[in-house]
Design a protein around this motif. Structure first.
Motif, PDB file in Angstrom:
ATOM      1  N   UNK A 158       0.839  -1.209   0.000  1.00  8.74           N
ATOM      2  CA  UNK A 158       0.000   0.000   0.000  1.00  8.74           C
ATOM      3  C   UNK A 158       0.870   1.254   0.000  1.00  8.74           C
ATOM      4  N   UNK A 159       1.711   1.378  -1.014  1.00  8.14           N
ATOM      5  CA  UNK A 159       2.694   2.469  -1.022  1.00  8.14           C
ATOM      6  C   UNK A 159       2.036   3.849  -1.057  1.00  8.14           C
ATOM      7  N   UNK A 160       0.971   3.993  -1.805  1.00  8.19           N
ATOM      8  CA  UNK A 160       0.294   5.288  -1.876  1.00  8.19           C
ATOM      9  C   UNK A 160      -0.299   5.666  -0.516  1.00  8.19           C
ATOM     10  N   UNK A 161      -0.896   4.686   0.150  1.00  6.14           N
ATOM     11  CA  UNK A 161      -1.440   4.942   1.484  1.00  6.14           C
ATOM     12  C   UNK A 161      -0.332   5.275   2.473  1.00  6.14           C
ATOM     13  N   UNK A 162       0.818   4.646   2.305  1.00  5.52           N
ATOM     14  CA  UNK A 162       1.970   4.926   3.177  1.00  5.52           C
ATOM     15  C   UNK A 162       2.402   6.380   3.035  1.00  5.52           C
ATOM     16  N   UNK A 163       2.452   6.866   1.801  1.00  9.65           N
ATOM     17  CA  UNK A 163       2.821   8.266   1.558  1.00  9.65           C
ATOM     18  C   UNK A 163       1.825   9.202   2.228  1.00  9.65           C
ATOM     19  N   UNK A 164       0.552   8.912   2.082  1.00  8.98           N
ATOM     20  CA  UNK A 164      -0.479   9.752   2.702  1.00  8.98           C
ATOM     21  C   UNK A 164      -0.372   9.734   4.230  1.00  8.98           C
ATOM     22  N   UNK A 165      -0.028   8.585   4.788  1.00  5.07           N
ATOM     23  CA  UNK A 165       0.118   8.470   6.236  1.00  5.07           C
ATOM     24  C   UNK A 165       1.213   9.392   6.751  1.00  5.07           C
ATOM     25  N   UNK A 166       2.360   9.395   6.067  1.00  2.05           N
ATOM     26  CA  UNK A 166       3.484  10.216   6.547  1.00  2.05           C
ATOM     27  C   UNK A 166       3.279  11.694   6.219  1.00  2.05           C
ATOM     28  N   UNK A 167       2.513  11.993   5.195  1.00  2.00           N
ATOM     29  CA  UNK A 167       2.140  13.392   4.958  1.00  2.00           C
ATOM     30  C   UNK A 167       1.254  13.902   6.091  1.00  2.00           C
ATOM     31  N   UNK A 168       0.327  13.075   6.519  1.00  2.00           N
ATOM     32  CA  UNK A 168      -0.534  13.433   7.638  1.00  2.00           C
ATOM     33  C   UNK A 168       0.296  13.651   8.903  1.00  2.00           C
ATOM     34  N   UNK A 169       1.264  12.761   9.106  1.00  2.00           N
ATOM     35  CA  UNK A 169       2.111  12.890  10.290  1.00  2.00           C
ATOM     36  C   UNK A 169       2.991  14.133  10.203  1.00  2.00           C
ATOM     37  N   UNK A 170       3.464  14.455   8.994  1.00  2.00           N
ATOM     38  CA  UNK A 170       4.306  15.648   8.822  1.00  2.00           C
ATOM     39  C   UNK A 170       3.571  16.895   9.278  1.00  2.00           C
ATOM     40  N   UNK A 171       2.299  16.997   8.928  1.00  2.00           N
ATOM     41  CA  UNK A 171       1.491  18.143   9.367  1.00  2.00           C
ATOM     42  C   UNK A 171       1.320  18.132  10.875  1.00  2.00           C
TER      43      UNK A 171
END
Length: 465
Positions: A158-171
Motif C-alpha cells: 500500500x505504497x500510496x497509502x503509506x505516503x499519505x500516512x506520513x504526509x498526515x504525520x508531517x502536518x
C-alpha cells in the motif's frame, strides 16, 4: 530541468540555457565524495558543469540571515539624544548556525568580517538527527501497534497509502502544542486497519486496547488514531537530545566561547518541540528563528548564486594528503615500510600533507603547492591516492582514522625529461569543492588535473615528492 526551462521560455522567450545558474544545496557535514556524487547526478539530469554551483546549507542560511534586522544599535538622533535602530549583524559578530532539516542537523559558527562577507571559524559538524528521526520514532510506534510483519506488508502493498500516512504525520508533528494534555488525533489509512485485520483475523481496535503500554493512551476509532499528547512528544526526544548535546559540546570549543547568538533554521526548526528544547538548554544565548525558517536555505542559495565569494574562508575538517614514497631513513621510518623502488630504498605509505586539520582555507587561494616527480621514466601521468586524517599531523596513510577518499590524476605532458620531470600541484580547498591545478615546471603549461572521490580504494600511488 527541461520542464522548468520550457516554462521559463514561455514567460521569457529570449532566455537561453546559459543564462541560468543552478545552485544545488547540500549538508555541510557531507564528505567530498557525496558532493561529487550530487554534482555528477545533476550533470546527468542535464545541468551543464559550468552552470552549476554547490552551496553548503548552513552557509546559505547564514547568508540570508545576514540581511535580517536582528541587531539593535544606538544612533545619535537629530536632537542630540540616541534612538534605537534595528540592523543586520554588525562586523565582528559571531553566531552559531543550527540548520535542522529533514535528514541532517548541520552546525557551524560564522563571523561577519565585512558587509556581505562571512568567514567560518569552526568547521561544520552534526549528524542525522533531523525530522526523519522523529519519523522513525513514529514508525516504531506503529510497529508496536500492528506488529512488524503487518507493517511491512502494508509498507510493501500500500505504497500510496503509506505516503499519505506520513504526509498526515508531517502536518501533525509541526503543530504539537507544548504542555497540552489529553489526546491528539490524526487520520490513518483504512488500508492499514484492513491489512492488520486480514493478517491477524481480529479487530485492530480490540488489539490496541489490550497493549498494556498503551492502555488508555492510544485508541483506534475507524480511520482515526488518538494518541496521548505525552506519547507524541516522546517521539521528539532522541532528535532534540542529540541536537542539544552536540550544540553544548560545540560551545566548549575555544572558538565558540564568545558566541552569544544561535540561528535556528531549516524545515524542522519550525517544530515547537525543538524550539522549546533549545530555549531551555541555552538560556544564556540569544535564539533567533527567522520567519519561514524552512525557506531560509533556499533564499540564501539565491544570494550565494549571485555572489559566491560572500564566504571568504572556511576551516578544514580533516587533514588532506597523498600517499607517496620517500627516501628511507633508518631510525626514523619503521622497517615494515621499507622497500626498493627503481633501485632506491624507499619508505612507503607516507602521508604527504597538503592541508592540516583546523587550518583556515581562504576561498580562491591555493592552500598548498607541492612538487611531484614520476617513479618511472615513461609515465604519462601521475596518479595519487588521496587520504583524509582526523589528526593534525598524520605520519602514514595507515594511521588510525585515515581514509582513502579517491584519486588525483595529473597529466605529465613532457616525456623528454625522464624521471626528473616535475609537476607542481596546487589544491584550492576554500570553496565548497576542491579545485586542483597542475603546472609543468619546464613549460609553465597548466595541465588537466582531476580529483575523483568516487574511485575504489586500494590502488597505490606512483609518485615521489
Amino acid at each position: 530541468m527541461g520542464i522548468l526551462f520550457h516554462k521559463l521560455q514561455a514567460k521569457f522567450p529570449e532566455i537561453k540555457e546559459k543564462d541560468i545558474l543552478w545552485v544545488l544545496t547540500v549538508p555541510a557535514i557531507w564528505n567530498d565524495g557525496s558532493k561529487q556524487f550530487m554534482r555528477e547526478a545533476a550533470q546527468k539530469a542535464g545541468i551543464k558543469k559550468e552552470s552549476l554551483l554547490i552551496a553548503l546549507e548552513p552557509e546559505a542560511a547564514s547568508l540570508f540571515c545576514m540581511h535580517l534586522p536582528v541587531d539593535k544599535m544606538s544612533v545619535e538622533g537629530d536632537s542630540g539624544g540616541t534612538t534605537a535602530k534595528v540592523s543586520p549583524f554588525q562586523k565582528g559578530t559571531k553566531y552559531m548556525v543550527v540548520d535542522v532539516g529533514g535528514g541532517t542537523v548541520d552546525i557551524t559558527i560564522h563571523q561577519v568580517v565585512d558587509k556581505d562577507q562571512l568567514k567560518e571559524i569552526d568547521s561544520a559538524s552534526g549528524g542525522a538527527w533531523g525530522g526523519t528521526m522523529v519519523d522513525e520514532a513514529f514508525k516504531q510506534f506503529l510497529i508496536k501497534l500492528v506488529e512488524k510483519d503487518v507493517y511491512e506488508k502494508f509498507e510493501q502493498d500500500c505504497k500510496e497509502d503509506l505516503v499519505h500516512l506520513y504526509r498526515e504525520f508531517e502536518t501533525k508533528k509541526r503543530n504539537i502544542i507544548l504542555g497540552k494534555t489529553g489526546m491528539e488525533t490524526m487520520k490513518i489509512p483504512i488500508a492499514l486497519v484492513d491489512t492488520f485485520e486480514d493478517v491477524r483475523r481480529k479487530k485492530l481496535k480490540d488489539h490496541v486496547e489490550k497493549i498494556k503500554e498503551f492502555q488508555d493512551k492510544v485508541k483506534i476509532i475507524g480511520d482515526k488514531l488518538r494518541v496521548d499528547a505525552d506519547i507524541m512528544r516522546s517521539w521528539f526526544d532522541l532528535s532534540t537530545k542529540k541536537t542539544v548535546e552536540h550544540v553544548k559540546q560545540l560551545f566548549e570549543h575555544k572558538n565558540a566561547k564568545d558566541v552569544k547568538t544561535i540561528l535556528l533554521v531549516g524545515g524542522f526548526s519550525e517544530s515547537p518541540m525543538l524550539q522549546d528544547a533549545m530555549r531551555k538548554n541555552f538560556k544564556g544565548k540569544r535564539l533567533i528563528i527567522p520567519d519561514d525558517a524552512g525557506l531560509v536555505v533556499l533564499k540564501g542559495a539565491v544570494i550565494f548564486g549571485h555572489n559566491p565569494v560572500t564566504i571568504v574562508s572556511r576551516v578544514a575538517k580533516f587533514s588532506y594528503g597523498v600517499r607517496v614514497y620517500r627516501d628511507f631513513q633508518d631510525g626514523v621510518h619503521p622497517n615494515d615500510k621499507k622497500l626498493t623502488v627503481a633501485g632506491k630504498v624507499k619508505c612507503k605509505d607516507v602521508f604527504a600533507s597538503h592541508v592540516k586539520k583546523g587550518q583556515e582555507l581562504v576561498v580562491g587561494e591555493a592552500q598548498s603547492n607541492q612538487r611531484y616527480t614520476p617513479l618511472e621514466a615513461d609515465q604519462m601521468s601521475l596518479i595519487f591516492d588521496i587520504y583524509t586524517a582526523p589528526d593534525e599531523d598524520p605520519k602514514y596513510v595507515t594511521d588510525t582514522g585515515c581514509i582513502n577518499v579517491g584519486q588525483l590524476e595529473v597529466e605529465v605532458p613532457d616525456l623528454s625529461g625522464g624521471k626528473e620531470r616535475g609537476v607542481w600541484v596546487q589544491m584550492i580547498f576554500g570553496g565548497t569543492e576542491i579545485v586542483v591545478e597542475a603546472k609543468d615546471e619546464k613549460s609553465g603549461k597548466v595541465t588537466k588535473a582531476t580529483f575523483d572521490f568516487l574511485q575504489d580504494e586500494g590502488q597505490s600511488s606512483d609518485s615521489i615528492p
